[in-house]
Design a protein around this motif. Sequence first.
Motif, PDB file in Angstrom:
ATOM      1  N   GLY A  85       0.773  -1.228   0.000  1.00 28.73           N
ATOM      2  CA  GLY A  85       0.000   0.000   0.000  1.00 28.73           C
ATOM      3  C   GLY A  85       0.805   1.278   0.000  1.00 28.73           C
ATOM      4  O   GLY A  85       0.378   2.283   0.568  1.00 28.73           O
ATOM      5  N   ALA A  86       1.956   1.264  -0.596  1.00 33.41           N
ATOM      6  CA  ALA A  86       2.826   2.439  -0.568  1.00 33.41           C
ATOM      7  C   ALA A  86       2.741   3.215  -1.878  1.00 33.41           C
ATOM      8  O   ALA A  86       2.700   2.636  -2.956  1.00 33.41           O
ATOM      9  CB  ALA A  86       4.260   2.035  -0.305  1.00 33.41           C
ATOM     10  N   SER A  87       2.733   4.543  -1.780  1.00 39.45           N
ATOM     11  CA  SER A  87       2.784   5.421  -2.939  1.00 39.45           C
ATOM     12  C   SER A  87       4.243   5.751  -3.238  1.00 39.45           C
ATOM     13  O   SER A  87       5.125   5.511  -2.407  1.00 39.45           O
ATOM     14  CB  SER A  87       2.024   6.711  -2.646  1.00 39.45           C
ATOM     15  OG  SER A  87       2.675   7.436  -1.608  1.00 39.45           O
ATOM     16  N   PRO A  88       4.553   6.304  -4.410  1.00 38.14           N
ATOM     17  CA  PRO A  88       5.931   6.708  -4.692  1.00 38.14           C
ATOM     18  C   PRO A  88       6.484   7.670  -3.646  1.00 38.14           C
ATOM     19  O   PRO A  88       7.677   7.617  -3.304  1.00 38.14           O
ATOM     20  CB  PRO A  88       5.823   7.361  -6.072  1.00 38.14           C
ATOM     21  CG  PRO A  88       4.642   6.689  -6.707  1.00 38.14           C
ATOM     22  CD  PRO A  88       3.677   6.450  -5.588  1.00 38.14           C
ATOM     23  N   MET A  95       6.709  -2.115  -4.410  1.00 42.38           N
ATOM     24  CA  MET A  95       5.416  -1.801  -3.804  1.00 42.38           C
ATOM     25  C   MET A  95       4.352  -2.763  -4.340  1.00 42.38           C
ATOM     26  O   MET A  95       4.252  -2.980  -5.548  1.00 42.38           O
ATOM     27  CB  MET A  95       5.032  -0.358  -4.108  1.00 42.38           C
ATOM     28  CG  MET A  95       6.012   0.663  -3.536  1.00 42.38           C
ATOM     29  SD  MET A  95       5.623   2.362  -4.032  1.00 42.38           S
ATOM     30  CE  MET A  95       6.037   2.298  -5.779  1.00 42.38           C
ATOM     31  N   LEU A  96       3.544  -3.314  -3.430  1.00 42.85           N
ATOM     32  CA  LEU A  96       2.477  -4.249  -3.786  1.00 42.85           C
ATOM     33  C   LEU A  96       1.161  -3.742  -3.208  1.00 42.85           C
ATOM     34  O   LEU A  96       1.126  -3.166  -2.111  1.00 42.85           O
ATOM     35  CB  LEU A  96       2.767  -5.650  -3.236  1.00 42.85           C
ATOM     36  CG  LEU A  96       4.059  -6.322  -3.697  1.00 42.85           C
ATOM     37  CD1 LEU A  96       4.229  -7.655  -2.965  1.00 42.85           C
ATOM     38  CD2 LEU A  96       4.052  -6.543  -5.196  1.00 42.85           C
ATOM     39  N   SER A  97       0.081  -4.004  -3.921  1.00 42.08           N
ATOM     40  CA  SER A  97      -1.234  -3.585  -3.407  1.00 42.08           C
ATOM     41  C   SER A  97      -1.690  -4.496  -2.276  1.00 42.08           C
ATOM     42  O   SER A  97      -2.360  -4.056  -1.339  1.00 42.08           O
ATOM     43  CB  SER A  97      -2.275  -3.597  -4.530  1.00 42.08           C
ATOM     44  OG  SER A  97      -2.371  -4.888  -5.105  1.00 42.08           O
ATOM     45  N   GLU A  98      -1.346  -5.796  -2.329  1.00 41.69           N
ATOM     46  CA  GLU A  98      -1.708  -6.753  -1.285  1.00 41.69           C
ATOM     47  C   GLU A  98      -0.592  -7.778  -1.142  1.00 41.69           C
ATOM     48  O   GLU A  98       0.164  -8.024  -2.080  1.00 41.69           O
ATOM     49  CB  GLU A  98      -3.024  -7.471  -1.612  1.00 41.69           C
ATOM     50  CG  GLU A  98      -4.249  -6.574  -1.594  1.00 41.69           C
ATOM     51  CD  GLU A  98      -4.589  -6.050  -0.205  1.00 41.69           C
ATOM     52  OE1 GLU A  98      -4.159  -6.685   0.790  1.00 41.69           O
ATOM     53  OE2 GLU A  98      -5.278  -5.017  -0.108  1.00 41.69           O
ATOM     54  N   PHE A  99      -0.534  -8.380   0.050  1.00 39.57           N
ATOM     55  CA  PHE A  99       0.367  -9.504   0.287  1.00 39.57           C
ATOM     56  C   PHE A  99      -0.445 -10.799   0.296  1.00 39.57           C
ATOM     57  O   PHE A  99      -1.583 -10.807   0.793  1.00 39.57           O
ATOM     58  CB  PHE A  99       1.072  -9.365   1.643  1.00 39.57           C
ATOM     59  CG  PHE A  99       2.191  -8.358   1.666  1.00 39.57           C
ATOM     60  CD1 PHE A  99       2.884  -8.022   0.515  1.00 39.57           C
ATOM     61  CD2 PHE A  99       2.564  -7.757   2.858  1.00 39.57           C
ATOM     62  CE1 PHE A  99       3.929  -7.112   0.543  1.00 39.57           C
ATOM     63  CE2 PHE A  99       3.603  -6.842   2.899  1.00 39.57           C
ATOM     64  CZ  PHE A  99       4.288  -6.514   1.735  1.00 39.57           C
ATOM     65  N   PRO A 100       0.099 -11.886  -0.211  1.00 42.10           N
ATOM     66  CA  PRO A 100      -0.608 -13.165  -0.102  1.00 42.10           C
ATOM     67  C   PRO A 100      -0.659 -13.603   1.363  1.00 42.10           C
ATOM     68  O   PRO A 100       0.229 -13.267   2.157  1.00 42.10           O
ATOM     69  CB  PRO A 100       0.255 -14.112  -0.940  1.00 42.10           C
ATOM     70  CG  PRO A 100       1.619 -13.511  -0.904  1.00 42.10           C
ATOM     71  CD  PRO A 100       1.411 -12.033  -0.883  1.00 42.10           C
ATOM     72  N   ALA A 146       9.776   6.968  -1.112  1.00 40.72           N
ATOM     73  CA  ALA A 146      10.911   7.866  -0.903  1.00 40.72           C
ATOM     74  C   ALA A 146      11.138   8.130   0.583  1.00 40.72           C
ATOM     75  O   ALA A 146      12.289   8.211   1.050  1.00 40.72           O
ATOM     76  CB  ALA A 146      10.685   9.184  -1.642  1.00 40.72           C
ATOM     77  N   GLN A 147      10.044   8.242   1.356  1.00 35.94           N
ATOM     78  CA  GLN A 147      10.179   8.451   2.793  1.00 35.94           C
ATOM     79  C   GLN A 147      10.807   7.229   3.470  1.00 35.94           C
ATOM     80  O   GLN A 147      11.621   7.363   4.391  1.00 35.94           O
ATOM     81  CB  GLN A 147       8.811   8.741   3.411  1.00 35.94           C
ATOM     82  CG  GLN A 147       8.206  10.070   2.994  1.00 35.94           C
ATOM     83  CD  GLN A 147       6.849  10.291   3.634  1.00 35.94           C
ATOM     84  OE1 GLN A 147       6.624   9.929   4.783  1.00 35.94           O
ATOM     85  NE2 GLN A 147       5.922  10.876   2.877  1.00 35.94           N
TER      86      GLN A 147
END
Length: 516
Positions: free
Chosen positions: A465-468, A493-498, A472-473
Amino acid sequence: MELSDSPAPRAAPMIDGAQVRPIDHLLLRGDPERPALDGRSGTQSYAELEATLGRLAAWLAGFGLEKGARVASWVAKGPVAALMPLAAPRAGLVHVPVNPLLKHAQVAHILADSGASLLIGTASRLATLAPGDVPERCDLHREDDAACAMSGGEALAPSHAAPDELAAILYTSGSTGRPKGVMLSHANLWLGAVSVAEYLKLAAKDRTLCLLPFSFDYGQNQLFSTWFSGGCACPLDYLTPRDVVKAVDRWDITTLAGVPPLWVQLTELDWPADVAAKLRRLTNSGGALTRPLAAKLRALFARADLYPMYGLTEAFRSTYLPPALVDSHPDSMGSAIPHAEILVVRPDGSVAGDDEAGELVHCGPLVAKGYWRDPARTAERFRPAPAASRYGGMAVWSGDTVRRDARGLLYFVGRDDAMIKSAGNRISPTEVEEAAVAVEGIGEAVALGVRDDRLGQAVLLLLRGASPELKAQVEARLRQELPNFMQPREIVMLSEFPRNPNGKIDRVALAKEFAA
């Protein structure tokens, strides 16, 4: 088949200073008039639930199986699922709970490995089984048949099982190979309930929302510790995290157990203040709470005590951190639970000194009986206790590296097989992950070791769930907080983890996809 309304009197043996009874005697401890089970199927008092248990046990005994035969259940989370762990042992059988989230091939493995003689399942789940999934001598019966048997008829009296008799086989999720069946005795289950009820300070007024699968030792103990204390268990198969908020409100829940991914989801919701205030106790296991997540839980559920815990199915539970120490020692695993002895051991078997890393070894009566029909893997994990143990006997050598400070609090360092070896340095994935999730807005993080021709292994960091901008942060924070050799070669960056069937992040699946 002995049918009766009450158990024959018998002195309970003492183990480690506690009276130990057969696990199917658990409901006899509660006030007969108080609620023992509540939820979508209605409310049953302790007296009513004990009678229901006896009828279910009588139905199981009616199949005429030999003593110690394995009975598997693959059912929805309701009265049948809640009572099978007690009914099968009362009938002289061994319960094998199957996680409802498993697919037919995984169920086939459990049935074959356990040698199950009977599988009780929902009609829809049984219909998914393919030819060859069910062993030749395993009979199938619908959950509806069990529910019908519970509604009337004669009841089987409480058992006279010895403390060391086998009561259950719980299969691990298989994150490190094919699932292993952990053998649990009546004493293992009973003392687990005694221990948790004691340190959580559970009482008859408490109501536990049972979210975790009953095939999970942590999930099953939700029932046992609640009933040992005379409280009320409320099983829930939930579809969305918002269902949990509604259930806490509807059933006046005081106690909630979860794993970190569930807490992440629950803290992302808007909880009405009066509903959040109903909770008095939160327990976590199945993975460490990060500092930011623990802080969110403390802020959101200000009236609830937070109990971080560590355990493994082979020894049930090892440590807990008292709520009073969560703020001052947020990274600690705590110390041993009642009826457990936890040693930090050097490779030569001697006890490590303060702040010296060593292997966590679990000793005492909570240690399981080994892996079902797997002497080779049993010998790897279950070995004689270190000479310093006050219990002796067999111990569980966890494979986890921890350290103990001067006041006896333990801190997780990492699993030896999960450590990332980079340019001669041993890197704990946990340390990298905790630094990443300290950035506000990062839901979860997984650090993996990936092949690197120059370093041997490099660090790959996966973020959910991280944005660009957040990426950077994270990069900036890691540069600030971690030494150069721990810096990720790449951040993905992934939208979900299995997830595995117990709701934990499936690290094996991520490693196969990203670290191959």
